[in-house]
Design a protein around this motif. Structure first.
Motif, PDB file in Angstrom:
ATOM      1  N   GLY A 120      -7.798   1.568   2.699  1.00  0.00           N
ATOM      2  CA  GLY A 120      -7.016   0.600   1.935  1.00  0.00           C
ATOM      3  C   GLY A 120      -6.255  -0.336   2.838  1.00  0.00           C
ATOM      4  N   PRO A 121      -5.216   0.135   3.542  1.00  0.00           N
ATOM      5  CA  PRO A 121      -4.446  -0.769   4.415  1.00  0.00           C
ATOM      6  C   PRO A 121      -5.272  -1.189   5.617  1.00  0.00           C
ATOM      7  CG  PRO A 121      -3.712   1.486   4.699  1.00  0.00           C
ATOM      8  CD  PRO A 121      -4.650   1.503   3.536  1.00  0.00           C
TER       9      PRO A 121
ATOM     10  N   TYR B 263       0.839  -1.196   0.000  1.00  0.00           N
ATOM     11  CA  TYR B 263       0.000   0.000   0.000  1.00  0.00           C
ATOM     12  C   TYR B 263       0.877   1.250   0.000  1.00  0.00           C
ATOM     13  CZ  TYR B 263      -4.282  -2.634   0.837  1.00  0.00           C
ATOM     14  OH  TYR B 263      -5.350  -3.489   0.709  1.00  0.00           O
TER      15      TYR B 263
END
Length: 264
Positions: free
Chosen positions: A60-61, A33
């Motif tokens: 995202g992460p 990421y």
């Protein structure tokens, strides 16, 4: 949300201090990421006070990934370097006033971890103490942590020792204020001599002689900064065992405070 938490100007400064991403010798593996997404996730955790596992999926992460990256950045002293870069930008614009600085401390409850001790103002419960020095308008210049039973005079020597040299609009870098405003907790002869040897004029309320309220017209800025730090909800109570991680959150909060002034 990533662009809102990490504006372009802050991202450009962060790129200058973040270590390069590791490269696999044989390639392969899962896609890493981006650092901007991870930085936004870390800022979100610091400001909201949520746990790493409560991190929304929109970043995202995952929470463990953001926590692992946060730990790596803390060991590399990235947050302190980022804070110094923001201070350099402010100093180059003449936005830092070194004529009068102020110092103060605030206690945080903590039942475990490094640098903890019995809090004398909280019935002896364990805790930590945040020490800070601000310039005349209240921007934090240096932050340190210690056990809750550490005397304020010792805390001043702690944060004064890590005060960075900051760029000036004209002339060399600067790291010494002209005057330092303190309350009665700092009224000690050895501390006054220690400051005068460094050409810093102490301004404090003497114990048993003067009222500490008389310094309010100069020290209210550091009190306001303490309130600003409380906006970083991760600092309300210390949950980290490692003092380095707790100091990292304090550094992130100080960076965000200074960056807001940079954007004005």
């Amino acid at each position: 949300m990533v662009e809102r938490l990490v504006p372009d100007a802050l991202w450009e400064l962060f790129q200058r201090v973040v270590p390069a991403a590791p490269v696999r010798a044989r390639g392969g593996g899962r896609r890493r990421y981006g650092d901007r997404q991870v930085l936004a996730a870390i800022v979100f955790v610091a400001t909201t006070g949520c746990t790493w596992r409560q991190l929304p999926q929109g970043f995202g992460p995952s929470g463990p990934t953001a926590h692992r990256r946060f730990t790596e950045r803390s060991r590399a002293r990235v947050w302190g370097k980022l804070h110094r870069l923001v201070l350099d930008e402010l100093g180059s614009r003449g936005a830092l006033d070194w004529s009068r600085c102020a110092t103060d401390s605030v206690n945080m409850r903590d039942e475990r971890g490094d640098l903890t001790g019995p809090n004398p103002v909280d019935r002896g419960k364990k805790g930590s103490k945040i020490h800070l020095i601000t310039e005349r308008t209240g921007l934090p210049l240096s932050i340190g942590i210690s056990a809750a039973n550490t005397h304020d005079s010792q805390g001043l020597e702690l944060v004064r020792g890590i005060l960075p040299s900051v760029r000036s609009r004209r002339g060399p870098r600067r790291r010494r204020p002209a005057k330092l405003h303190e309350d009665k907790g700092y009224d000690y002869d050895h501390l006054g001599k220690w400051l005068r040897l460094r050409n810093i004029v102490p301004r404090l309320a003497r114990r048993g002689i003067e009222s500490s309220q008389e310094l309010g017209r100069h020290r209210w800025t550091v009190e306001r900064t303490v309130a600003w730090l409380s906006g970083c909800r991760r600092l309300h109570s210390r949950y980290q065992r490692e003092a380095e991680h707790f100091l990292a959150f304090a550094g992130i909060a100080a960076t965000l405070i200074c960056f807001r002034r940079l954007g004005d």
